[in-house]
Write a protein that holds these residues in place. Structure first.
Motif, PDB file in Angstrom:
ATOM      1  N   ARG A 241       0.035   4.896   3.394  1.00  0.00           N
ATOM      2  CA  ARG A 241       0.393   3.393   3.035  1.00  0.00           C
ATOM      3  C   ARG A 241      -1.157   3.077   2.655  1.00  0.00           C
ATOM      4  N   GLN A 272       3.634   3.298  -1.048  1.00  0.00           N
ATOM      5  CA  GLN A 272       4.155   1.953  -0.353  1.00  0.00           C
ATOM      6  C   GLN A 272       3.011   1.322  -0.098  1.00  0.00           C
ATOM      7  N   GLU A 274       1.204  -2.453   0.806  1.00  0.00           N
ATOM      8  CA  GLU A 274       0.959  -3.689   1.673  1.00  0.00           C
ATOM      9  C   GLU A 274      -0.354  -4.532   1.075  1.00  0.00           C
ATOM     10  N   ALA A 299       5.111  -4.498  -0.786  1.00  0.00           N
ATOM     11  CA  ALA A 299       6.147  -4.587   0.102  1.00  0.00           C
ATOM     12  C   ALA A 299       6.175  -5.876   1.254  1.00  0.00           C
ATOM     13  N   SER A 300       5.202  -5.931   1.806  1.00  0.00           N
ATOM     14  CA  SER A 300       4.747  -6.813   2.819  1.00  0.00           C
ATOM     15  C   SER A 300       3.379  -7.327   2.504  1.00  0.00           C
TER      16      SER A 300
END
Length: 595
Positions: A241, A272, A274, A299-300
């Motif tokens: 992440r 990914q 964030e 993604a968030s």
């Protein structure tokens, strides 16, 4: 590249915690099988195998993360799963002899142990339990794929990467590592620490050192440099992440952010991401979050003020699948019970990391996401629902019973121009798209508009018009969206509050088959019949009352406050209804430990 048997055996055991398909074999058999294995390394972005390839081996992920992709001619590739440390990949083709059914590529640099088909068949012949474990794994993956589910990835390595030069990313990394420690042994790696250990090592040896380091820890936080140096690139390649840190008090320089994303090799969707937006103060509502999300492709997102320790702890819970999501159902004035539940959770020390809801639940959830405490929630709702009752502007019911001028003013007064991503807590609400007969999940809209749509009871409130569609109350399709919350909180704990009783509007005594509305109006104090508003609201909730059974598996704690003693429009009973919610939650929390 072949390694010695002891190293392979130790690596597989450490990565899988003894859960691999060969875990039940005796030591001599395991060593004989492992004598035929080989080590494989796949760099981020590279493919381990392609859909349609012959399946001559299966693999155990030692470090890193893979992505399973279905490729259909004429359609974009579809991600159907993440494969993390300790998991087995490629077993279906080895078992069936069919070509690979998926393409598997590395999301980050990944080390695997490769088992040939012959080695696996010997394991299966000597241990039927291994074959059973593999079969169960295949069935679970097929079920998830058929249901359209993408299992949450296991996160063990996190890269903290500054996007703007004025953020203290090292302090954030320190606090994040401390917040991760209760969930497992955590290491913090900076360029200075790594250089001291990697000095004189070639690339292969350096990668092996990092792999060994990751295996010895549950979590590793890579602290990137302030600029895209070789260490920053390595940190990104090693990460499950990637946390992109930016100054959330300023809008993004989109061109500069795009250059950084491209420089780090993240433009093709790898890694990914964030977004973590840092704020100088927790007193003001964040702004420009949507712009930051668009610029980074994250993604968030998370809002963090370093003066509030809970904020970094919340990020850690999301990363490790330990976040707590609160789902609040619709039910008119009975929804005031949600305020009591929130109070009980706060007193019990249970964090609310994400919150969402439907109809009245959407309103209370939005106020909670604004970080209002229970006393402020009571005061705000007293002012708007009791002192300025928005249901008093009835009109000729051609479209709806209410003109909705008061309702619109209320949600605008509560939420202003705030967009959902700008809330301190992660939030969503749902409405029903009447035009397309689908559920609409609101996560990027104006908060006032989204909540207004979520509570637009058909026949009572005028639908919200959005891009050619008419949006009405989310309770028509899903009054308790726990399934959506399970995804929103990363598979963590879901607490749901239902304020729609299974039995409601019961009438005792003689019931007239036909009656004059004028007569009822003149004798309304003596007639004990439910009104048209209550009947319409109850009718709206019927379908989603049965929906609760379908989402039961996504709920870790379901609270059912005894609100049937109150009417759906008993706004003046605010304090009493909130107390019922509080007592229900407090009793349930005493019976069940969530942490």
């Amino acid at each position: 590249m072949t390694d010695n048997i002891d190293a392979a055996l130790r690596a597989v055991d450490e990565a899988t915690a003894g859960r691999a398909f060969l875990s039940h074999l005796d030591d001599a058999t395991r060593r004989a099988v492992l004598a035929e294995v080989s080590w494989t390394r796949v760099n981020g972005g590279e493919r381990l195998f392609r859909q349609g390839d012959a399946g001559g081996a299966l693999f155990v992920v030692i470090t890193g993360r893979l992505q399973a992709i279905v490729e259909t001619p004429g359609q974009p590739p579809r991600v159907v799963g993440d494969i993390s440390r300790g998991e087995v990949v490629g077993e279906m083709s080895v078992l069936t002899g069919d070509p690979r059914s998926l393409t598997v590529r590395a999301v980050r640099d990944t080390t695997l142990v490769r088992f040939s088909k012959d080695a696996f068949e010997r394991v299966a012949a000597q241990n039927p339990q291994a074959m059973l474990a593999i079969t169960r794994r295949i069935i679970r993956r097929l079920e998830q794929r058929n249901a359209g589910l993408v299992p949450a990835a296991v996160v063990s390595t996190i890269a903290v990467v500054p996007v703007t030069p004025d953020v203290n990313h090292r302090e954030v990394a320190d606090r994040l590592a401390a917040a991760l420690e209760p969930a497992g042994r955590t290491a913090l790696l900076t360029r200075e620490l790594a250089e001291a250990s990697l000095a004189g090592l070639d690339e292969l040896a350096a990668s092996r050192w990092l792999d060994d380091h990751e295996r010895r820890h549950a979590f590793t936080v890579y602290v990137a440099d302030a600029t895209p140096t070789s260490w920053t690139h390595r940190s990104v390649r090693q990460a499950d992440r990637i946390l992109l840190l930016a100054n959330g008090d300023e809008p993004p320089d989109c061109a500069a952010v795009a250059r950084l994303i491209d420089c780090l090799g993240l433009g093709d969707g790898l890694g990914q991401r964030e977004l973590v937006l840092l704020h100088a103060s927790a007193g003001a509502t964040p702004r420009s979050t949507g712009q930051w999300l668009d610029a980074t492709g994250a993604a968030s997102h998370h809002h963090v003020c370093l003066d509030v320790p809970e904020h970094c702890e919340r990020v850690a819970r999301f990363l490790t699948g330990r976040a707590t999501g609160l789902v609040l159902g619709g039910g008119g004035a009975r929804g005031f019970a949600h305020i009591g539940v929130i109070r009980a959770l706060r007193e019990a020390g249970i964090p609310i990391d994400a919150v969402g809801g439907t109809s009245m639940g959407a309103i209370i959830a939005a106020q909670c996401a604004m970080d209002l405490d229970p006393d402020a929630l009571l005061a705000l709702n007293r002012r708007h629902w009791i002192e300025n009752n928005p249901l008093k502007d009835k009109t000729l019911p051609v479209v709806a019973l209410l003109a909705c001028h008061r309702l619109d003013r209320m949600v605008n007064a509560m939420f202003g121009e705030t967009e959902i991503p700008d809330l301190w807590r992660r939030y969503f609400c749902v409405s029903t798209d009447l035009t397309h007969a689908t559920l609409r999940v609101h996560q990027r809209d104006l908060l006032a508009r989204a909540t207004r749509a979520s509570m637009s009871l058909p026949g009572i409130a005028i639908p919200v018009h959005d891009a050619g569609a008419l949006l009405i109350d989310g309770g028509v399709l899903n009054n308790l969206p726990a399934d959506i919350m399970k995804t929103c909180c990363g598979g963590g704990t879901v607490i749901a509050v239902n304020v729609t009783p299974d039995k409601d509007l019961a009438v005792s005594g003689p019931y007239p088959e036909a009656i004059s509305g004028w007569k009822l109006l003149l004798n309304r104090k003596r007639v004990k019949l439910p009104g048209i508003l209550a009947i319409m609201m109850r009718t709206t909730m019927l379908a989603s009352t049965h929906q609760r059974d379908r989402v039961a598996a996504d709920i870790d704690l379901l609270l059912n406050p005894a609100v049937e003693q109150f009417g759906m429009f008993d706004w003046d009973k605010l304090d009493a209804i909130a107390r019922v919610g509080y007592e229900c939650a407090r009793a349930a929390l005493e019976r069940k430990q969530l942490q």
